[in-house]
Each structure stands twice: as structure tokens, then as C-alpha cells.
Motif scaffolding. Structure first.
Motif, mmCIF file in Angstrom:
data_model
loop_
_atom_site.group_PDB
_atom_site.id
_atom_site.type_symbol
_atom_site.label_atom_id
_atom_site.label_comp_id
_atom_site.label_asym_id
_atom_site.label_seq_id
_atom_site.Cartn_x
_atom_site.Cartn_y
_atom_site.Cartn_z
ATOM 1 N N PRO A 1 0.832 -1.212 0.000
ATOM 2 C CA PRO A 1 0.000 0.000 0.000
ATOM 3 C C PRO A 1 0.862 1.256 0.000
ATOM 4 O O PRO A 1 1.791 1.389 0.795
ATOM 5 N N GLY A 2 0.575 2.164 -0.910
ATOM 6 C CA GLY A 2 1.308 3.422 -1.004
ATOM 7 C C GLY A 2 2.555 3.379 -1.851
ATOM 8 O O GLY A 2 3.156 4.426 -2.110
ATOM 9 N N ALA A 3 2.980 2.191 -2.298
ATOM 10 C CA ALA A 3 4.199 2.079 -3.096
ATOM 11 C C ALA A 3 3.926 2.387 -4.562
ATOM 12 O O ALA A 3 2.824 2.162 -5.064
ATOM 13 N N ARG A 4 4.947 2.879 -5.247
ATOM 14 C CA ARG A 4 4.836 3.161 -6.676
ATOM 15 C C ARG A 4 5.159 1.943 -7.527
ATOM 16 O O ARG A 4 4.560 1.755 -8.588
ATOM 17 N N ALA A 5 6.129 1.158 -7.088
ATOM 18 C CA ALA A 5 6.634 0.054 -7.904
ATOM 19 C C ALA A 5 6.295 -1.283 -7.263
ATOM 20 O O ALA A 5 6.280 -1.409 -6.033
ATOM 21 N N PRO A 6 6.044 -2.301 -8.078
ATOM 22 C CA PRO A 6 5.845 -3.644 -7.532
ATOM 23 C C PRO A 6 7.181 -4.271 -7.156
ATOM 24 O O PRO A 6 8.249 -3.762 -7.480
ATOM 25 N N HIS A 7 7.092 -5.366 -6.453
ATOM 26 C CA HIS A 7 8.273 -6.163 -6.166
ATOM 27 C C HIS A 7 7.917 -7.618 -6.425
ATOM 28 O O HIS A 7 6.763 -7.960 -6.679
ATOM 29 N N ARG A 8 8.912 -8.468 -6.361
ATOM 30 C CA ARG A 8 8.723 -9.870 -6.713
ATOM 31 C C ARG A 8 8.613 -10.717 -5.444
ATOM 32 O O ARG A 8 9.405 -10.545 -4.502
ATOM 33 N N VAL A 9 7.618 -11.615 -5.404
ATOM 34 C CA VAL A 9 7.499 -12.606 -4.338
ATOM 35 C C VAL A 9 7.449 -13.986 -4.978
ATOM 36 O O VAL A 9 6.974 -14.146 -6.110
ATOM 37 N N LEU A 10 7.968 -14.976 -4.262
ATOM 38 C CA LEU A 10 8.038 -16.335 -4.794
ATOM 39 C C LEU A 10 7.903 -17.313 -3.642
ATOM 40 O O LEU A 10 8.459 -17.089 -2.554
ATOM 41 N N VAL A 11 7.179 -18.395 -3.861
ATOM 42 C CA VAL A 11 7.028 -19.440 -2.861
ATOM 43 C C VAL A 11 7.405 -20.774 -3.490
ATOM 44 O O VAL A 11 6.926 -21.118 -4.583
ATOM 45 N N GLN A 12 8.271 -21.515 -2.817
ATOM 46 C CA GLN A 12 8.636 -22.862 -3.222
ATOM 47 C C GLN A 12 7.944 -23.863 -2.298
ATOM 48 O O GLN A 12 8.096 -23.784 -1.070
ATOM 49 N N VAL A 13 7.179 -24.769 -2.881
ATOM 50 C CA VAL A 13 6.449 -25.780 -2.116
ATOM 51 C C VAL A 13 6.969 -27.151 -2.526
ATOM 52 O O VAL A 13 6.712 -27.615 -3.644
ATOM 53 N N PRO A 14 7.716 -27.816 -1.656
ATOM 54 C CA PRO A 14 8.258 -29.129 -2.022
ATOM 55 C C PRO A 14 7.164 -30.189 -2.057
ATOM 56 O O PRO A 14 6.189 -30.135 -1.304
ATOM 57 N N ASP A 15 7.334 -31.166 -2.953
ATOM 58 C CA ASP A 15 6.404 -32.295 -2.979
ATOM 59 C C ASP A 15 6.378 -33.013 -1.635
ATOM 60 O O ASP A 15 5.340 -33.559 -1.236
ATOM 61 N N ALA A 16 7.515 -33.012 -0.945
ATOM 62 C CA ALA A 16 7.615 -33.681 0.355
ATOM 63 C C ALA A 16 7.310 -32.720 1.502
ATOM 64 O O ALA A 16 7.885 -32.842 2.597
ATOM 65 N N PHE A 17 6.412 -31.775 1.276
ATOM 66 C CA PHE A 17 6.016 -30.854 2.343
ATOM 67 C C PHE A 17 5.569 -31.651 3.566
ATOM 68 O O PHE A 17 4.819 -32.627 3.452
ATOM 69 N N ASP A 18 6.035 -31.236 4.727
ATOM 70 C CA ASP A 18 5.724 -31.937 5.969
ATOM 71 C C ASP A 18 4.340 -31.511 6.462
ATOM 72 O O ASP A 18 4.186 -30.463 7.080
ATOM 73 N N HIS A 19 3.333 -32.340 6.185
ATOM 74 C CA HIS A 19 1.970 -32.008 6.575
ATOM 75 C C HIS A 19 1.741 -32.194 8.072
ATOM 76 O O HIS A 19 0.814 -31.618 8.630
ATOM 77 N N GLY A 20 2.614 -32.972 8.708
ATOM 78 C CA GLY A 20 2.452 -33.188 10.138
ATOM 79 C C GLY A 20 2.949 -32.031 10.971
ATOM 80 O O GLY A 20 2.387 -31.745 12.037
ATOM 81 N N GLN A 21 4.015 -31.394 10.526
ATOM 82 C CA GLN A 21 4.544 -30.204 11.201
ATOM 83 C C GLN A 21 4.690 -29.103 10.151
ATOM 84 O O GLN A 21 5.749 -28.907 9.573
ATOM 85 N N ARG A 22 3.588 -28.439 9.905
ATOM 86 C CA ARG A 22 3.563 -27.427 8.844
ATOM 87 C C ARG A 22 4.587 -26.332 9.128
ATOM 88 O O ARG A 22 4.601 -25.743 10.206
#
Length: 580
Positions: free
Chosen positions: A92-113
Motif C-alpha cells: 500500500p502506497g508504493a509506486r513500484a511492484p516487487h517480486r514474491v516467490l514461494v517454493q512448495v516441495p512435494d515432500a512438504f511436511d503435513h504433520g509439522q507445517r
């Protein structure tokens, strides 16, 4: 996501079968080697650019050399298949965008998120912190959310109106959304760089960038695993970690976290500023740019690695001292006495001897001046073509490989020129010490008067840290011999402030560690130091054990026995890592 978050279209890619999240399929050997070539140098594919960006991000942060200990004493490099979610986001209030990225491994630990959130070090691109956040989090099944915190390598060429698209390729302004597209930039303004020219002073919002990336990470986990949604801070532990500017960003996020979404913060060698304590980076960086070259003639620097490379003949340090005396800034007449006078001045300003010796490398590489230029433009909110002190960024021209260099800017750039085919121009004259006028001008923005100086100091003031909540585990890891962000100016005053305010941070001041693990692959330099990254991994281990098993947080003194590796390979005894 928060109602205040503005996020563009999300690009989803899968990385399996010879590709992966952690190394882009290169593995340890590929990351330790030279960058892979593009099949068509002037038109690299999205896959090639991503692989090159991940490679340069690892090599810029970690010591992957045969003596460095990665993969044997700390860290590991298994293939980590999974998905990536990337977008342009705007605060909010910024002129320029920035980059965000999320890496989700196939072996994501569903028991301890687990979600690790991180910000890029320096002004690097989106993968800048992969060696720390990805290297620790992905192999253990955590998702990792990255932000470039308003910096990055989406260079915009004002001459041909091209910038960087979401997939890393170059595109014309107006065709598709770009990472950075300055409004109304004249065609002769050179290269526009987001950190320096966005007009947003992104450092003032580092904390908000990190928190936005964390919310984006939770939203992408909802998308990745809809049957388990919603992912929230109540059912998913969020650890924030970063190096250098990224370390400062996660500490800033700790102070801005009014929602209480962070479970723990681990900051390595953070660029952090506390109002009234320590010193702001711009202050000591411009002081170093002006004075440290003149100190290098002292016998104090004899035998110090990198201390006197890259300087002109006759010796640049003697010329700087002579020019400072000509301007009435030094009293001694002889070169040796002048150098010692400068040393006394820097010590009186709080510089410790170890920091000056290691900081000499940044002096010889002209790093202080280069970085200060970008910060001055950001703090004063200047556009390309109107940078303070007459500086500008220009594309290197005349070489037959110009098109190929431009095509790889997003993957190879550091976010702060010069480098990767972009040069730093301006701020010079035709004297024997040509960079002195620009450096004096940069320093005067901190010490002087006038509107530009007032604007710059206001910009710096807006970057001051706030106190984190009282129950938030905060671990700070800093090298005792850091020559770029000296511990006496940053982490030590920050930790003292927290303790004086009733907080209980963990502070590991690591003997013989300095700022650039990547430098340790060079002979002599690596012999004198230990890497900092393994202590960051160990601190993350301890933070995780505290959150998941209820173990007590470690003590400060657990790293006091570290010692230089010497001429051989790094050993466990030299690291003296605290137990898990």
C-alpha cells in the motif's frame, strides 16, 4: 492474503525430473562449477534463466569450494522436486511492484507445517537467500517464501524501453507487466534499477515486505493443498531468516509484526539500525569510502588479503591521503603519517581493527562507493537520470556480446551496479584521484546541509527498527570480523537495545567470521576465517527445536571456540558448532 495486499497474476511452475527447487537440477557439483551456457545466448529460455539465477545466488552467498565443508560439516543438497508460485506484489502506497516467490516441495511436511520466509541479501534478485532459507528449509519439508524487498535485478533500459517480465525474460514496456517500469523516464537516463530509482525508499518497508511474503506463502499453500486449507499462522509455524540486508529485513519484520504471525526470527550479519544506538549503514559506508583508501598505506594493512588490489599506480591509497590533505582534511605531511592519522580517526569513530582489516577488501573493490550511490538515490527518492552527485548507470556498449549480456541481466545482476554489463558513471573528475569528488558529495549528504542532505537523513531515519513482541524468539548471528556491516555498529547495539527493553535475544558473535562466505574459496582469505552460514543453519535448528520440542533457546557463549580453518579443509573442530 491481507485485504491490503495487492498481488498480480500468479505464475505456477513445476520442477521435477532433472529439475528441482533447491539447485535447479544442478546438484552440488553443478552449483560449485561455472555457470551453464545458454543455447541461444541472446534469447535464453525461462528455464535457463532460472537455473542461472539459482546458480549465481548460491555462488554469491555460500562457500561451495572443496575446502569449505558444505555437504559434509553442514548443509545438504538432495533433489527437492516441487512447485513454484511467483507474482508481482505491491505494498500500500508504493509506486513500484516487487517480486514474491514461494517454493512448495512435494515432500512438504503435513504433520509439522512449516513456512520459512526470507528476504534477499544486498539488493539481489528473488533467489538471493536460497542458500540459507532454501538450503535449510526445503530438505526438511518446509515451504519457503521469498521477497526481493523492493530491490532485485529487474533492470529497465530507458533507451529501448525494455525490462524484465515475471518469467525473467526481457520484454517491451506496455506489452506485459514488468518487474520495474519507471514512469516517464527519458530515453537517455541509462539503466533504471528498482532499489535506486523506484521512488519508494524500499528499505523503509523491509519489514512489511517480509510480512507480505509470509502471507503470500500461506495463500499459496492454500492453493497447493486446498483440502488442508486454510493455512494460517496458528496451524503453520513461520520462521523468518535472512542474511545481511535480508537479516535486517527479518528483524524489521519482527518489529512490524502486529498480527503476531512470526514464530521465530534468525538473522545473520543483519544490516540493522536502531535510532540513537550504533550507526546507520549509509553513515559508516560513506565514511569508509572517503577515508579507508587513505589508511591502506599504513603498515597495519601489510599482508592483509585483498587490501591493496585494484588500486591505481601510483598507489591509490597514497593519492587519496595526499588529496585529503590538499583539501585541509589531514594534517600530517608524510604518507605513512597520513595513513596512521586516518587510522586514528576511524578508531575514534568506533571502527575496530578487525573490521577495518577485513573491510579493506571492500575498499579495494570499490564496494563502499558503489553501494552508497544506490542508497543515496533510494533515500532521496531520485529517478534514473537524476541521481545525487551526478551519478548514473549505463549499459556497457561496443562489445559484440551486448545483446547476450542484456538478456542475462535478471540472472547475473546483483541489484546494485556496476557489474553484469552495467557501469557506474559520474561523480568523477580528471584528477589523480578521480572518484574523490563523488565520494565527498555522498559523504556531504550525511554530514552537510541543504534539502538533499535533509531528505537523505529523513530517508535513513525511516529505516530504524522497532521492538519485537516480548515472547518472540530472536536469534542474531554475526561475525566478529565482519568488515562490511561491522558488528559494533549493528548487531551489538541492536541486541543491547532489546535487552535493555526487556527482551531476551540470543546473540552468537562468531570469532573469525566475516561478511562474505563466498570469498573463503580464495587462498589466504579462507585460511584466516570460518564461514558464517553453518552457524545460521545451527541457529535455525535450535529455533526449530525450541518451537517443536520445547527445548530451551541456546546461550550466547556456545560459539566462542570457533577458529580459522588454516590451509587445509574446514573441520568440525574449527567450526565448533553448538550441538543441535
Amino acid at each position: 492474503m491481507s485485504l491490503t495486499d495487492t498481488v498480480g497474476d500468479v505464475r505456477v511452475t513445476t520442477h521435477r525430473d532433472g529439475d528441482d527447487l533447491l539447485s535447479a537440477g544442478l546438484g552440488f557439483r553443478g552449483l560449485a562449477g561455472t555457470p551453464s551456457a545458454f543455447a541461444r545466448p541472446t534469447a535464453p529460455t525461462q528455464t535457463e534463466l532460472r537455473r542461472r539465477a539459482i546458480h549465481s545466488s548460491w555462488k554469491g552467498i555460500a562457500d561451495l569450494g572443496p575446502l569449505g565443508g558444505f555437504g559434509t560439516l553442514y548443509g545438504r543438497m538432495p533433489p527437492v522436486p516441487g512447485r513454484e508460485y511467483t507474482a508481482f506484489a505491491t505494498l500500500p502506497g508504493a509506486r513500484a511492484p516487487h517480486r514474491v516467490l514461494v517454493q512448495v516441495p512435494d515432500a512438504f511436511d503435513h504433520g509439522q507445517r512449516c513456512l520459512v520466509v526470507t528476504a534477499s541479501p544486498g539488493s539481489r534478485g528473488i533467489y538471493g537467500s536460497i542458500a540459507l532459507a532454501g538450503g535449510w528449509g526445503l530438505p526438511r519439508g518446509c515451504a519457503v517464501a521469498y521477497t526481493d524487498k523492493g530491490a532485485g535485478t529487474g533492470y529497465f533500459d530507458t533507451a529501448d524501453r525494455t525490462g524484465v517480465a515475471l518469467d525473467g525474460t526481457r520484454a517491451k514496456a506496455g506489452d506485459i507487466p514488468l518487474e520495474f517500469e519507471p514512469a516517464d523516464a527519458p530515453t537517455d537516463a541509462g539503466i533504471a534499477v528498482k532499489h535506486a530509482h523506484s521512488g519508494d525508499n524500499p528499505e523503509a518497508d523491509w519489514g512489511r515486505h517480509v510480512l507480505q511474503a509470509a502471507r503470500f506463502g500461506l495463500a499459496m499453500l492454500d492453493r497447493a493443498f486446498p483440502d488442508e486449507a486454510p493455512f494460517t499462522a496458528r496451524n503453520t509455524r513461520i520462521l523468518a531468516t535472512g542474511i545481511s540486508n535480508g537479516g535486517g529485513a527479518v528483524l524489521r519484520a519482527a518489529g512490524d509484526d502486529d498480527e503476531g504471525i512470526l514464530a521465530a526470527v534468525v538473522a545473520l550479519e543483519p544490516n540493522i539500525h536502531v535510532e540513537g544506538r550504533g550507526r546507520a549503514f549509509y553513515d559508516y559506508a560513506t565514511e569508509a569510502a572517503l577515508w579507508l583508501p587513505a589508511a591502506l598505506g599504513s603498515r597495519f594493512f601489510d599482508g592483509v588479503p585483498f587490501a591493496r588490489i585494484g588500486l591505481a599506480s601510483p598507489p591509490g591509497w597514497a593519492l587519496r591521503a595526499a588529496m585529503l590533505r590538499a583539501h585541509g582534511l589531514l594534517h600530517a605531511a608524510m604518507p605513512g603519517a597520513q595513513a596512521d592519522e586516518v587510522l586514528d580517526r576511524l578508531r575514534a569513530a568506533g571502527w575496530q581493527d578487525d573490521a577495518m582489516k577485513v573491510g579493506a577488501a571492500s575498499t579495494s573493490l570499490d564496494l563502499w562507493r558503489s553501494v552508497a550511490v544506490a542508497y543515496a538515490s533510494a533515500y532521496t527518492r531520485r529517478a534514473a537520470g537524476h541521481m545525487p552527485c551526478g551519478f548514473a548507470y549505463h549499459a556497457d556498449v561496443g562489445a559484440p556480446f551486448d545483446a547476450a549480456v542484456r538478456a542475462s541481466w535478471w540472472a547475473d545482476g546483483s541489484g546494485v551496479p556496476p557489474g553484469a554489463g552495467v557501469s557506474l558513471a559520474g561523480g568523477t573528475d580528471v584528477s589523480l584521484d578521480p572518484t574523490l569528488p563523488g565520494v565527498r558529495c555522498l559523504r556531504s549528504l550525511w554530514e552537510g546541509q541543504g534539502q538533499d542532505a535533509t531528505d537523505l537523513r529523513a530517508g535513513v531515519a525511516s529505516t530504524a527498527a522497532k521492538l519485537p513482541r516480548a515472547d518472540l524468539p530472536v536469534l542474531v548471528v554475526h561475525g566478529a570480523q565482519d568488515g562490511l556491516i561491522p558488528v559494533a555498529f549493528s548487531s551489538e547495539p541492536y541486541v543491547a537495545w532489546l535487552r535493555a527493553s526487556g527482551r531476551s535475544p540470543v546473540f552468537w558473535k562468531v570469532p573469525y567470521a566475516q561478511h562474505f562466505d563466498a570469498f573463503l574459496s580464495f587462498p589466504d582469505f579462507g585460511d584466516r576465517h570460518v564461514p558464517l552460514l553453518p552457524y545460521g543453519f545451527a541457529a535455525l535448528d535450535r529455533a526449530w527445536a525450541h518451537l517443536t520440542e520445547g527445548r530451551a533457546l541456546p546461550e550466547d557463549a556456545l560459539v566462542r571456540d570457533a577458529r580459522p580453518r588454516g590451509g587445509g579443509s574446514l573441520t568440525a573442530e574449527a567450526l565448533a558448532l553448538p550441538p543441535p
